[in-house]
Design a protein around this motif. Structure first.
Motif, PDB file in Angstrom:
ATOM      1  N   LEU A   1       0.974  -1.067   0.105  1.00  0.00           N
ATOM      2  CA  LEU A   1       0.303  -0.001   0.000  1.00  0.00           C
ATOM      3  C   LEU A   1       0.756   1.396  -0.189  1.00  0.00           C
ATOM      4  CD1 LEU A   1      -2.607  -0.870   2.882  1.00  0.00           C
ATOM      5  CD2 LEU A   1      -2.557  -1.133   0.649  1.00  0.00           C
ATOM      6  N   ASP A   2       0.772   2.423  -0.711  1.00  0.00           N
ATOM      7  CA  ASP A   2       1.028   3.214  -0.132  1.00  0.00           C
ATOM      8  C   ASP A   2       1.481   4.194   0.969  1.00  0.00           C
ATOM      9  OD1 ASP A   2      -1.206   4.696   0.421  1.00  0.00           O
ATOM     10  OD2 ASP A   2      -1.535   5.541  -1.745  1.00  0.00           O
ATOM     11  N   SER A   3       2.394   5.249   1.045  1.00  0.00           N
ATOM     12  CA  SER A   3       2.098   5.500   1.941  1.00  0.00           C
ATOM     13  C   SER A   3       1.277   5.967   3.292  1.00  0.00           C
ATOM     14  CB  SER A   3       3.546   6.632   2.363  1.00  0.00           C
ATOM     15  OG  SER A   3       3.041   7.363   1.939  1.00  0.00           O
ATOM     16  N   SER A   4      -0.053   6.211   2.679  1.00  0.00           N
ATOM     17  CA  SER A   4      -0.882   6.624   3.483  1.00  0.00           C
ATOM     18  C   SER A   4      -1.472   5.379   4.195  1.00  0.00           C
ATOM     19  CB  SER A   4      -2.013   6.979   2.433  1.00  0.00           C
ATOM     20  OG  SER A   4      -3.093   6.412   1.677  1.00  0.00           O
ATOM     21  N   GLY A   5      -1.429   4.203   2.999  1.00  0.00           N
ATOM     22  CA  GLY A   5      -2.122   2.736   3.910  1.00  0.00           C
ATOM     23  C   GLY A   5      -3.707   2.891   2.999  1.00  0.00           C
ATOM     24  N   LYS A   6      -3.757   3.609   2.195  1.00  0.00           N
ATOM     25  CA  LYS A   6      -5.279   3.507   1.168  1.00  0.00           C
ATOM     26  C   LYS A   6      -4.913   3.000   0.190  1.00  0.00           C
ATOM     27  CE  LYS A   6      -6.785   7.260   4.246  1.00  0.00           C
ATOM     28  NZ  LYS A   6      -7.256   8.219   4.271  1.00  0.00           N
ATOM     29  N   ALA A   7      -3.627   2.722  -1.369  1.00  0.00           N
ATOM     30  CA  ALA A   7      -3.576   2.848  -2.311  1.00  0.00           C
ATOM     31  C   ALA A   7      -2.839   1.371  -2.583  1.00  0.00           C
ATOM     32  CB  ALA A   7      -3.793   4.187  -3.478  1.00  0.00           C
ATOM     33  N   GLU A   8      -3.571   0.580  -3.166  1.00  0.00           N
ATOM     34  CA  GLU A   8      -2.015  -0.923  -3.560  1.00  0.00           C
ATOM     35  C   GLU A   8      -1.310   0.689  -4.459  1.00  0.00           C
ATOM     36  OE1 GLU A   8      -2.703  -4.804  -4.333  1.00  0.00           O
ATOM     37  OE2 GLU A   8      -4.808  -3.951  -3.451  1.00  0.00           O
ATOM     38  N   THR A   9      -0.095  -0.433  -4.798  1.00  0.00           N
ATOM     39  CA  THR A   9       1.116  -0.150  -5.617  1.00  0.00           C
ATOM     40  C   THR A   9       2.106  -1.102  -5.560  1.00  0.00           C
ATOM     41  OG1 THR A   9       3.011   1.684  -5.917  1.00  0.00           O
ATOM     42  CG2 THR A   9       2.166   1.111  -3.280  1.00  0.00           C
TER      43      THR A   9
END
Length: 131
Positions: free
Chosen positions: A18-26
């Motif tokens: 997840l991105d650094s916000s923890g909301k979107a997969e990367t």
């Protein structure tokens, strides 16, 4: 490929970056991204979220646990010879919540964790041979 970890890691139901916000997969693994693992064994399911702190691709990865555990860990890959590498995995943690940590240290669950680790290593070796 973190999403493919459950193919060889026994007891791992799902894994994502997840991105650094923890909301979107990367796809990118870099300091600050989150690694999410959903573990399932002996009828219990537990989510662990960690933040990547060090990346030296493809040789070194380190993280700190954010949710589901307290502590950190990492892995290092070193050349051992022609076509041979040594992979060192280290982790130091306490499971959260505390009641689950207490269960995890009972002999039955320690034995289960050791069995899952042995099966995972055999699966990982087979996975590497396929690649």
């Amino acid at each position: 490929d973190v999403r493919r970890f459950p193919e060889w890691a026994a007891g791992l139901r799902r894994s994502r970056v997840l991105d650094s916000s923890g909301k979107a997969e990367t796809e990118e693994i870099s300091p600050g991204v989150r690694l999410e693992f959903v573990l399932s064994a002996a009828g219990l399911t537990h989510r662990v979220l960690s933040a990547v702190t060090v990346v030296e691709s493809p040789r070194r990865l380190e993280w700190n646990y954010l949710e589901g555990a307290v502590g950190g860990g990492g892995w290092r890959v070193e050349d051992e010879g022609v076509g041979t590498v040594r992979i060192t995995l280290s982790t130091d943690y306490r499971i959260r919540p505390d009641w689950l940590d207490g269960i995890a240290h009972r002999p039955f669950f320690r034995g289960l964790a050791e069995d899952l680790t042995r099966r995972s290593m055999r699966r990982f070796e087979a996975h590497l041979r396929e690649v």
